[in-house]
Write a protein that holds these residues in place. Structure first.
Motif, PDB file in Angstrom:
ATOM      1  N   UNK A 144       0.808  -1.216   0.000  1.00 35.38           N
ATOM      2  CA  UNK A 144       0.000   0.000   0.000  1.00 35.38           C
ATOM      3  C   UNK A 144       0.847   1.275   0.000  1.00 35.38           C
ATOM      4  N   UNK A 145       2.155   1.111   0.254  1.00 31.01           N
ATOM      5  CA  UNK A 145       3.010   2.294   0.328  1.00 31.01           C
ATOM      6  C   UNK A 145       3.925   2.417  -0.890  1.00 31.01           C
ATOM      7  N   UNK A 146       3.677   1.644  -1.905  1.00 37.24           N
ATOM      8  CA  UNK A 146       4.424   1.843  -3.145  1.00 37.24           C
ATOM      9  C   UNK A 146       4.027   3.203  -3.736  1.00 37.24           C
ATOM     10  N   UNK A 147       4.923   3.851  -4.486  1.00 40.05           N
ATOM     11  CA  UNK A 147       4.647   5.195  -4.997  1.00 40.05           C
ATOM     12  C   UNK A 147       3.331   5.319  -5.772  1.00 40.05           C
ATOM     13  N   UNK A 148       3.022   4.344  -6.623  1.00 41.81           N
ATOM     14  CA  UNK A 148       1.783   4.447  -7.407  1.00 41.81           C
ATOM     15  C   UNK A 148       0.549   4.342  -6.507  1.00 41.81           C
ATOM     16  N   UNK A 149       0.614   3.463  -5.520  1.00 38.32           N
ATOM     17  CA  UNK A 149      -0.513   3.343  -4.602  1.00 38.32           C
ATOM     18  C   UNK A 149      -0.716   4.643  -3.824  1.00 38.32           C
TER      19      UNK A 149
END
Length: 464
Positions: A144-149
């Motif tokens: 959930x903390x990936x840049x796109x998310x």
């Protein structure tokens, strides 16, 4: 540590109630961020952030400069890629000195990020630094903390990056061609290194520009044609603006032979400082003319002595906290450009400043006459709550609200984007609430205005 629901609202209860209602109408609108410095590759690759220090401290010169002012060496903050201390040690340094950020915009943003993004409510200090570091590390390692998310979590609808004229824009193409990624990430043409003779690699960059993007011409003619070609390339790949971090707002129309003479001196590293300034002013003028053809909105960010401490520059690189503002004169310097294109229907210019005295003296009067000029939001040292309130008061009485370009966050610190927009929205709600309470506008009209400032104004000014 908490975020009070009435933060940044007026202390007077009646006015505060109005501000609450105004803010509620725009609190959850998507973020439009048409000027910033997040790297598009970060989103295209969608790789996890490495650690809390790399995310929140080292790249943020707002944070590192104040710590440095309190005798904490920049290498202890891992600035410029230094690794003399571990990320954990740098984080402990921030937490042990958390009190230094009381009352600052950086303190507001960091507090907002820790609470809303990471769920941390304990005030950082030396004793709990390791626990907070562990909590943030756990969060940033989740899908959930990936840049796109985070683009969806932060409700960012439009995000502009700042890009080298010879960038292939491959990362932007990757994002634009991905049907699963709905936010709009757009490049911005930033030609500064190619127009400043004092840039250490100007001759190499200008030569490469001519070789890679020119039309067969050499010298100044090939250079000018190559600039125009790359601007078109950016437009074809989604750009809506060109950004110019010039030393001053000076514009100058040189004849072709004089411009070619100066260009040759720049390539040969023989130009004087005055000649370098003259060529930069000429190129700002030339690119205003180019914008009539390619329709890129021009944004102007002058008035900063860049990289003022030579030792810091040599050791840690540029953009590491030692840039200092100076006073500028917009009306005189922009006169050649505005007399040429200031009333042209295809020209748009957004003026930014770090010299607050220019808001009411020059920028608002200019925007109150020229249909091409929009007032840029408080920038850099001025994108802080009190400064944003002064900005609104200084510009509105002369130019109204319609000449506003909306808020821009101008940041490399990705997780601070929601906090910065939150501060701007609350500040505008507070300002409009006062106008309502003083019976200068109706509350109905205030609701319309604040929606326009948050959503329609940046779309209008940046032709989104």
């Amino acid at each position: 540590m908490q975020l009070h629901p009435d933060r940044l609202f007026p202390a007077d209860t009646a006015v505060r109630d109005i501000a609450r209602h105004l803010h509620a109408s725009i609190e959850h609108l998507p973020i439009i961020s048409p000027h910033g410095h997040v790297d598009a590759t970060l989103l295209a690759n969608n790789t996890p952030f490495p650690d809390p220090t790399a995310l929140l401290i080292s790249p943020d010169h707002y944070v590192t400069r104040l710590l440095h002012a309190n005798r904490i060496p920049l290498d202890h903050l891992r600035v410029g890629g230094t690794t003399t201390v571990t990320p954990e040690e740098t984080w402990r340094t921030l937490c042990a000195n958390w009190h230094l950020f009381d009352g600052t915009a950086s303190g507001y943003w960091l507090t907002h990020e820790l609470i809303t993004v990471f769920g941390i409510t304990d005030t950082p200090n030396a004793a709990n630094a390791d626990d907070i570091y562990t909590t943030i590390t756990t969060v940033i390692n989740t899908p959930q903390f990936r840049p796109r998310a985070l683009m969806d979590t932060f409700t960012i609808e439009v995000l502009a990056t700042t890009d080298d004229p010879l960038d292939t824009l491959e990362a932007h193409d990757t994002l634009a061609n991905d049907p699963t990624f709905t936010p709009r990430v757009i490049p911005t043409f930033r030609p500064d290194a190619y127009t400043k003779f004092w840039h250490p690699t100007f001759p190499e960059l200008a030569t490469r520009l001519i070789d890679e993007a020119g039309d067969g011409h050499t010298g100044y003619d090939g250079y000018l044609n190559a600039i125009a070609a790359r601007r078109h390339y950016f437009r074809e790949h989604g750009a809506v603006s060109s950004d110019h971090g010039t030393h001053t707002p000076a514009t100058l129309r040189l004849d072709r032979d004089e411009a070619a003479r100066l260009f040759t001196k720049g390539i040969n590293r023989t130009a004087t400082r005055d000649e370098a300034y003259a060529f930069e002013a000429h190129m700002l003028y030339q690119q205003a003319l180019m914008s009539l053809d390619d329709q890129l909105v021009m944004t102007l960010h002058p008035g900063v002595h860049r990289n003022t401490h030579r030792t810091t520059l040599n050791t840690y690189g540029p953009d590491t906290g030692h840039d200092i503002p100076f006073a500028v004169d917009y009306a005189t310097n922009l006169a050649p450009l505005l007399n040429a294109v200031g009333t042209h229907p295809d020209f748009q210019l957004i003026l930014f400043t770090i010299d607050e005295t220019t808001y009411s003296r020059e920028i608002a009067p200019l925007a109150g006459f020229y249909p091409s000029i929009y007032i840029g939001a408080p920038w850099w040292f001025l994108d802080a709550p009190d400064a944003m309130a002064r900005f609104r008061a200084a510009t509105t009485e002369t130019a109204g609200f319609s000449r506003s370009a909306g808020f821009i966050d101008d940041t490399r610190a990705f997780c601070s984007i929601p906090a910065r927009h939150d501060a701007a929205r609350r500040t505008d709600a507070a300002y409009l609430a006062r106008l309502v309470a003083e019976h200068r506008i109706t509350e109905t009209r205030a609701h319309e205005i604040i929606v326009d400032l948050v959503d329609a104004a940046p779309r209008r000014a940046f032709t989104l």
